[in-house]
Design a protein around this motif. Structure first.
Motif, mmCIF file in Angstrom:
data_model
loop_
_atom_site.group_PDB
_atom_site.id
_atom_site.type_symbol
_atom_site.label_atom_id
_atom_site.label_comp_id
_atom_site.label_asym_id
_atom_site.label_seq_id
_atom_site.Cartn_x
_atom_site.Cartn_y
_atom_site.Cartn_z
ATOM 1 N N GLY A 11 0.946 -1.313 0.061
ATOM 2 C CA GLY A 11 -0.037 0.065 0.000
ATOM 3 C C GLY A 11 0.955 1.174 0.127
ATOM 4 N N GLY A 12 0.342 2.101 -0.945
ATOM 5 C CA GLY A 12 1.374 3.399 -1.103
ATOM 6 C C GLY A 12 0.569 4.657 -0.802
ATOM 7 N N GLY A 13 -0.276 4.861 0.198
ATOM 8 C CA GLY A 13 -0.993 5.828 0.550
ATOM 9 C C GLY A 13 -0.228 6.624 1.737
ATOM 10 N N ALA A 14 -0.916 7.349 2.537
ATOM 11 C CA ALA A 14 -0.243 8.168 3.463
ATOM 12 C C ALA A 14 0.458 7.364 4.490
ATOM 13 N N ALA A 15 -0.167 6.380 4.816
ATOM 14 C CA ALA A 15 0.820 5.488 5.796
ATOM 15 C C ALA A 15 2.031 4.602 5.107
ATOM 16 N N GLY A 16 1.658 3.911 4.090
ATOM 17 C CA GLY A 16 2.686 3.207 3.449
ATOM 18 C C GLY A 16 3.891 4.067 2.867
ATOM 19 N N LEU A 17 3.542 5.269 2.387
ATOM 20 C CA LEU A 17 4.872 6.173 1.684
ATOM 21 C C LEU A 17 5.656 6.731 2.942
ATOM 22 N N SER A 18 4.746 7.018 3.985
ATOM 23 C CA SER A 18 5.461 7.543 5.261
ATOM 24 C C SER A 18 6.400 6.593 5.842
ATOM 25 N N ALA A 19 6.071 5.099 5.887
ATOM 26 C CA ALA A 19 6.668 4.170 6.414
ATOM 27 C C ALA A 19 7.975 3.845 5.511
ATOM 28 N N ALA A 20 7.798 4.056 3.923
ATOM 29 C CA ALA A 20 8.863 3.874 3.093
ATOM 30 C C ALA A 20 10.056 4.801 3.341
ATOM 31 N N LEU A 21 9.488 6.069 3.353
ATOM 32 C CA LEU A 21 10.549 7.307 3.621
ATOM 33 C C LEU A 21 11.436 6.884 4.888
ATOM 34 N N VAL A 22 10.831 6.512 5.955
ATOM 35 C CA VAL A 22 11.783 6.248 7.214
ATOM 36 C C VAL A 22 12.638 4.880 7.051
ATOM 37 N N LEU A 23 11.967 3.824 6.060
ATOM 38 C CA LEU A 23 12.713 2.515 5.941
ATOM 39 C C LEU A 23 13.834 2.974 4.980
ATOM 40 N N GLY A 24 13.614 4.069 3.920
ATOM 41 C CA GLY A 24 14.945 4.482 3.012
ATOM 42 C C GLY A 24 15.969 5.086 3.733
ATOM 43 N N ILE A 46 -7.135 17.893 1.116
ATOM 44 C CA ILE A 46 -6.998 17.092 2.352
ATOM 45 C C ILE A 46 -7.089 18.236 3.352
ATOM 46 N N GLY A 47 -8.250 17.984 4.267
ATOM 47 C CA GLY A 47 -8.607 18.771 5.473
ATOM 48 C C GLY A 47 -7.822 18.543 6.622
ATOM 49 N N GLY A 48 -6.979 19.433 7.191
ATOM 50 C CA GLY A 48 -6.323 19.319 8.397
ATOM 51 C C GLY A 48 -4.917 18.550 8.395
ATOM 52 N N LEU A 49 -4.211 18.617 7.368
ATOM 53 C CA LEU A 49 -3.053 18.031 7.444
ATOM 54 C C LEU A 49 -2.127 19.192 7.519
ATOM 55 N N LEU A 50 -1.434 19.484 8.613
ATOM 56 C CA LEU A 50 -0.205 20.505 8.773
ATOM 57 C C LEU A 50 0.782 20.431 7.722
ATOM 58 N N SER A 276 -5.685 -0.166 10.919
ATOM 59 C CA SER A 276 -5.568 -0.512 12.188
ATOM 60 C C SER A 276 -5.885 0.558 13.167
ATOM 61 N N VAL A 277 -6.278 1.837 12.675
ATOM 62 C CA VAL A 277 -6.386 2.986 13.607
ATOM 63 C C VAL A 277 -8.013 3.084 13.998
ATOM 64 N N PRO A 278 -8.135 3.634 15.367
ATOM 65 C CA PRO A 278 -9.662 4.043 15.612
ATOM 66 C C PRO A 278 -9.927 5.225 14.837
ATOM 67 N N MET A 279 -9.145 6.105 14.370
ATOM 68 C CA MET A 279 -9.405 7.411 13.910
ATOM 69 C C MET A 279 -8.897 7.586 12.606
ATOM 70 N N PRO A 280 -9.560 7.389 11.406
ATOM 71 C CA PRO A 280 -8.951 7.287 10.206
ATOM 72 C C PRO A 280 -8.701 8.932 9.628
ATOM 73 N N GLN A 281 -7.593 9.330 9.663
ATOM 74 C CA GLN A 281 -7.158 10.562 9.261
ATOM 75 C C GLN A 281 -5.859 10.475 8.569
ATOM 76 N N VAL A 282 -5.638 11.348 7.502
ATOM 77 C CA VAL A 282 -4.175 11.296 6.920
ATOM 78 C C VAL A 282 -3.102 11.487 7.923
ATOM 79 N N ALA A 285 -2.614 8.472 9.755
ATOM 80 C CA ALA A 285 -1.730 7.515 8.899
ATOM 81 C C ALA A 285 -0.317 7.684 8.842
ATOM 82 N N ILE A 286 0.060 8.944 8.381
ATOM 83 C CA ILE A 286 1.456 9.424 8.216
ATOM 84 C C ILE A 286 2.318 9.044 9.576
ATOM 85 N N ALA A 287 1.709 9.520 10.793
ATOM 86 C CA ALA A 287 2.398 9.220 11.993
ATOM 87 C C ALA A 287 2.597 7.701 12.153
ATOM 88 N N ALA A 288 1.405 6.874 12.076
ATOM 89 C CA ALA A 288 1.442 5.456 12.068
ATOM 90 C C ALA A 288 2.558 4.534 11.302
#
Ligand SMILES: Cc1cc2nc3c(=O)[nH]c(=O)nc-3n(C[C@H](O)[C@H](O)[C@H](O)COP(=O)(O)OP(=O)(O)OC[C@H]3O[C@@H](n4cnc5c(N)ncnc54)[C@H](O)[C@@H]3O)c2cc1C
Length: 318
Positions: A11-24, A46-50, A276-282, A285-288
């Protein structure tokens, strides 16, 4: 089969791309497999993403992929993971194009399937004036005549939540309301109206919600509609890899069970983002994804060099 990856991110959405950045950045051989169906693609922004408030989702994912291009150990591939099995000290994942990839860790970032109610006219408005989350889209319809579509406790919760964005809220129960006397008193005290008529269509004008059409032929002018939406796993992949589900929540029917380090109940399998999160937000997902990737890296260093980390099973069951 080629050399093993350190981690395959599915998966290459917010969670997957964020994870790949840290792995890279941790110099890990990482394959991201993504079939490009991020859940918020229908939304114009996207509303609410700093740092990215209001940015079109496709732009964010493109920026993420561009950032990953700087890390030679990361490959992003368009495709689908259709199955996976544990094998020796890792996993073998099967892709839709017939390729098989061996990996030491799997990070599931497959998102969820959002299932709003099936009402004529809803699909064309989804992600804009018809939305599932006021934190994402409430600002855009603030101070407008709004409605909540739902019944029972969840509708009461959503109506009182949406009350923070508008003084004019109607709960559309699309049939008998199933409200207790306390619920009705609570809604009345908050100036929230209840309408039990059958909803037959959402009427749009210029691509936005204009009115609710009822079975009796009447229409109610509304500019925004919050709908109770339940999230479901997109595939059986987590289950195939031995990752248990946790209890259903009002939002997610079958979330994957993770611990504080995003480890599932299946050793070597991590999960981050909506699945896996209780609160679906971008932002969540990035943090997770980031947190899960740090846990993946540390688990590999434990295997390779004896880095001391929490034991898998005892931590999961703690
Ligand atoms: C209409 C809508 C609007 C939203 N608006 C907002 C908003 O304004 N602000 C906000 O914070 N949140 C918003 N959200 C919630 C937000 O989109 C999610 O919380 C977030 O996208 C979750 O990220 P994710 O990476 O977990 O999943 P996703 O973004 O869904 O990404 C998962 C990716 O994995 C891929 N995938 C799945 N299975 C496989 C497989 N087997 N093989 C390969 N690839 C696979 C999918 O195709 C997808 O590309 C919205 C949601 C919806 C539905």
């Amino acid at each position: 089969m080629a050399e093993s990856w350190d981690c395959v991110v599915v998966g290459g959405g917010a969670a997957g791309l964020s994870a790949a950045l840290v792995l890279g950045r941790a110099r890990r051989r990482t394959l991201v497999v993504d079939d490009g169906k991020q859940s918020n693609l229908a939304a114009s922004g996207i509303g609410g993403l700093l740092g990215h408030d209001g940015r079109p989702p496709t732009e964010l994912y493109e920026m993420g992929r561009q950032e990953l291009a700087a890390y030679p150990s990361v490959e992003v591939r368009t495709g689908t993971v259709i199955g996976g099995v544990r094998d020796d000290d890792g996993f073998v994942l099967e892709l839709g194009d017939g390729r098989r990839e061996r990996t030491r860790r799997v990070l599931l970032a497959t998102g969820m399937q959002y299932r709003p109610p099936e009402i004529p006219g809803l699909a064309a408005l989804w992600g804009r004036s018809v939305f599932h989350c006021p934190f994402c889209h409430g600002w855009e319809v603030r101070d407008q005549p709004l409605a909540v579509l739902g019944r029972g406790d969840r509708a009461v919760h959503q109506a009182l939540l949406l009350r923070g964005w508008s003084d004019d809220i109607v709960v559309l129960t699309n049939g008998p309301a199933e409200f207790s006397d306390d619920d009705r008193a609570c809604l009345a005290a908050a100036d929230v109206a209840i309408d039990e008529r059958a909803v037959v269509e959402l009427v749009s004008e210029n691509g936005e919600l204009a009115a609710i059409a009822f079975g009796d032929g009447e229409r109610l002018q509304r500019r925004g509609l919050l709908v109770a939406t339940t999230l479901h796993q997109r595939s059986s992949l987590a289950d195939d890899l031995g990752a248990d589900q946790s209890d259903a929540t009002p939002i997610a029917a079958d979330p994957v069970d993770v611990d504080a380090l995003m480890r599932t109940t299946s050793a070597g399998v991590f999960a981050a983002g909506d699945l896996s999160v209780p609160m679906p937000q971008v932002a969540a997902a990035i943090a997770a994804g980031s947190l899960a990737a740090t846990a993946v890296v540390q688990s590999l260093l434990t295997d390779d060099y004896g880095l001391i980390g929490p034991d898998w099973r005892s931590h999961v069951n703690a």
